[in-house]
Design a protein around this motif. Sequence first.
Motif, mmCIF file in Angstrom:
data_model
loop_
_atom_site.group_PDB
_atom_site.id
_atom_site.type_symbol
_atom_site.label_atom_id
_atom_site.label_comp_id
_atom_site.label_asym_id
_atom_site.label_seq_id
_atom_site.Cartn_x
_atom_site.Cartn_y
_atom_site.Cartn_z
ATOM 1 N N THR A 156 43.451 47.923 92.081
ATOM 2 C CA THR A 156 43.365 46.584 92.649
ATOM 3 C C THR A 156 43.351 46.632 94.169
ATOM 4 O O THR A 156 43.587 47.670 94.798
ATOM 5 N N GLU A 157 43.112 45.483 94.770
ATOM 6 C CA GLU A 157 43.144 45.353 96.223
ATOM 7 C C GLU A 157 44.515 45.739 96.776
ATOM 8 O O GLU A 157 44.616 46.317 97.866
ATOM 9 N N LYS A 158 45.569 45.436 96.034
ATOM 10 C CA LYS A 158 46.918 45.812 96.486
ATOM 11 C C LYS A 158 47.019 47.318 96.696
ATOM 12 O O LYS A 158 47.546 47.790 97.715
ATOM 13 N N TYR A 159 46.495 48.093 95.746
ATOM 14 C CA TYR A 159 46.542 49.549 95.869
ATOM 15 C C TYR A 159 45.629 50.042 96.995
ATOM 16 O O TYR A 159 45.939 51.014 97.675
ATOM 17 N N MET A 160 44.489 49.371 97.165
ATOM 18 C CA MET A 160 43.593 49.756 98.250
ATOM 19 C C MET A 160 44.283 49.583 99.599
ATOM 20 O O MET A 160 44.186 50.442 100.485
ATOM 21 N N SER A 161 44.979 48.472 99.767
ATOM 22 C CA SER A 161 45.686 48.223 101.026
ATOM 23 C C SER A 161 46.781 49.250 101.255
ATOM 24 O O SER A 161 46.976 49.725 102.384
ATOM 25 N N LEU A 162 47.497 49.623 100.197
ATOM 26 C CA LEU A 162 48.537 50.635 100.329
ATOM 27 C C LEU A 162 47.942 52.000 100.640
ATOM 28 O O LEU A 162 48.507 52.780 101.421
ATOM 29 N N LYS A 163 46.792 52.315 100.038
ATOM 30 C CA LYS A 163 46.124 53.584 100.342
ATOM 31 C C LYS A 163 45.739 53.629 101.819
ATOM 32 O O LYS A 163 45.956 54.643 102.492
ATOM 33 N N GLU A 164 45.179 52.552 102.332
ATOM 34 C CA GLU A 164 44.795 52.507 103.741
ATOM 35 C C GLU A 164 46.026 52.616 104.649
ATOM 36 O O GLU A 164 45.987 53.297 105.687
ATOM 37 N N GLU A 165 47.106 51.972 104.253
ATOM 38 C CA GLU A 165 48.340 52.050 105.047
ATOM 39 C C GLU A 165 48.906 53.456 105.047
ATOM 40 O O GLU A 165 49.372 53.960 106.078
ATOM 41 N N ALA A 166 48.863 54.124 103.890
ATOM 42 C CA ALA A 166 49.362 55.501 103.812
ATOM 43 C C ALA A 166 48.508 56.441 104.651
ATOM 44 O O ALA A 166 49.034 57.315 105.366
ATOM 45 N N LEU A 167 47.198 56.283 104.592
ATOM 46 C CA LEU A 167 46.311 57.140 105.389
ATOM 47 C C LEU A 167 46.514 56.911 106.886
ATOM 48 O O LEU A 167 46.409 57.849 107.684
ATOM 49 N N ALA A 168 46.832 55.691 107.271
ATOM 50 C CA ALA A 168 47.058 55.389 108.683
ATOM 51 C C ALA A 168 48.297 56.098 109.230
ATOM 52 O O ALA A 168 48.436 56.246 110.453
ATOM 53 N N CYS A 169 49.170 56.553 108.327
ATOM 54 C CA CYS A 169 50.361 57.300 108.775
ATOM 55 C C CYS A 169 49.987 58.652 109.369
ATOM 56 O O CYS A 169 50.745 59.213 110.174
ATOM 57 N N TYR A 170 48.826 59.181 109.001
ATOM 58 C CA TYR A 170 48.417 60.509 109.469
ATOM 59 C C TYR A 170 47.697 60.386 110.821
ATOM 60 O O TYR A 170 46.510 60.616 110.955
ATOM 61 N N ARG A 180 38.474 57.610 109.605
ATOM 62 C CA ARG A 180 38.179 56.417 110.390
ATOM 63 C C ARG A 180 38.450 55.167 109.561
ATOM 64 O O ARG A 180 38.301 55.177 108.332
ATOM 65 N N PRO A 181 38.845 54.071 110.214
ATOM 66 C CA PRO A 181 39.133 52.836 109.476
ATOM 67 C C PRO A 181 37.950 52.392 108.625
ATOM 68 O O PRO A 181 36.802 52.382 109.085
ATOM 69 N N GLY A 182 38.222 52.075 107.392
ATOM 70 C CA GLY A 182 37.188 51.593 106.481
ATOM 71 C C GLY A 182 36.523 52.651 105.636
ATOM 72 O O GLY A 182 35.841 52.319 104.662
ATOM 73 N N ALA A 183 36.695 53.943 105.976
ATOM 74 C CA ALA A 183 36.003 54.997 105.239
ATOM 75 C C ALA A 183 36.481 55.082 103.790
ATOM 76 O O ALA A 183 35.675 55.178 102.861
ATOM 77 N N ALA A 184 37.803 55.061 103.578
ATOM 78 C CA ALA A 184 38.332 55.155 102.213
ATOM 79 C C ALA A 184 37.921 53.950 101.380
ATOM 80 O O ALA A 184 37.572 54.074 100.200
ATOM 81 N N ARG A 185 37.921 52.779 101.998
ATOM 82 C CA ARG A 185 37.524 51.566 101.275
ATOM 83 C C ARG A 185 36.043 51.617 100.890
ATOM 84 O O ARG A 185 35.677 51.252 99.770
ATOM 85 N N ALA A 186 35.214 52.078 101.809
ATOM 86 C CA ALA A 186 33.781 52.157 101.519
ATOM 87 C C ALA A 186 33.517 53.085 100.334
ATOM 88 O O ALA A 186 32.682 52.788 99.470
ATOM 89 N N PHE A 187 34.222 54.222 100.285
ATOM 90 C CA PHE A 187 34.034 55.154 99.174
ATOM 91 C C PHE A 187 34.513 54.531 97.869
ATOM 92 O O PHE A 187 33.852 54.639 96.828
ATOM 93 N N ALA A 188 35.674 53.859 97.900
ATOM 94 C CA ALA A 188 36.203 53.218 96.690
ATOM 95 C C ALA A 188 35.260 52.128 96.200
ATOM 96 O O ALA A 188 35.053 51.957 94.988
ATOM 97 N N GLN A 189 34.661 51.370 97.114
ATOM 98 C CA GLN A 189 33.701 50.340 96.715
ATOM 99 C C GLN A 189 32.450 50.966 96.108
ATOM 100 O O GLN A 189 31.920 50.473 95.102
#
Length: 214
Positions: A156-170, A180-189
């Motif tokens: 779900t979108e909730k998990y996508m947001s958490l994935k992006e937040e976790a990746l931003a920790c690195y 880069r911002p948006g890369a993980a979301r683009a692949f998931a889409q």
Amino acid sequence: MKTCLVVGAHPDDMELGCCATVLSLIEREWDVWSLALADNTLTVVGQGFDDCHFQAERQEAAQVLGIPQDRLLTHRFPVRDFPAHRQDILEHLYKMVRDMEPEMVLCPSSTDINQDHLVVYEETVRACTGIPCSIFGYYLPWNNRQVGLTFFSSFTEKYMSLKEEALACYRSQAHRPYMRPGAARAFAQAMGTCSYVLPLAEPLEPIRCMLCAS
């Protein structure tokens, strides 16, 4: 409670490859353990970060994902040199899976061309010989010339947001194109589109699927 062991070569492999899948397992009350076999000191020293920084980022990301700190396991095999330590890696994994007896193991896919990831895939499969667990490979697309599109883990979108937040920790890895911002979301889409039915998905390689009747 069922157990899942996520095996990565490097501290951020789980978050990049399969952390939305991990979130869905945690929500279903699986006991998830994350193993990073290298600490990646060589990739951060000289960039203004100390040699413990990557592990601190991993701990921060785990907190975002709701993975307890005692479920984060680390070894210090030298990054980029896993082929020279293949037997030691096998023995480490062999003991771990026999102590843990997980129902599921997630590891890099068989088509990953990174030398560390490929060794982790090969030795994880060998280590799980005789253990009745399912094994799935996660994809890091910049290391794969082909991605299997037959098995999808939706989220779900909730998990996508958490994935992006976790990746931003690195933050030490922010210079890498795949961070880069948006890369993980683009692949998931894109993977959701390839499934024809899902809005967001992580592709997984079914290496060994166990259906054990009780």
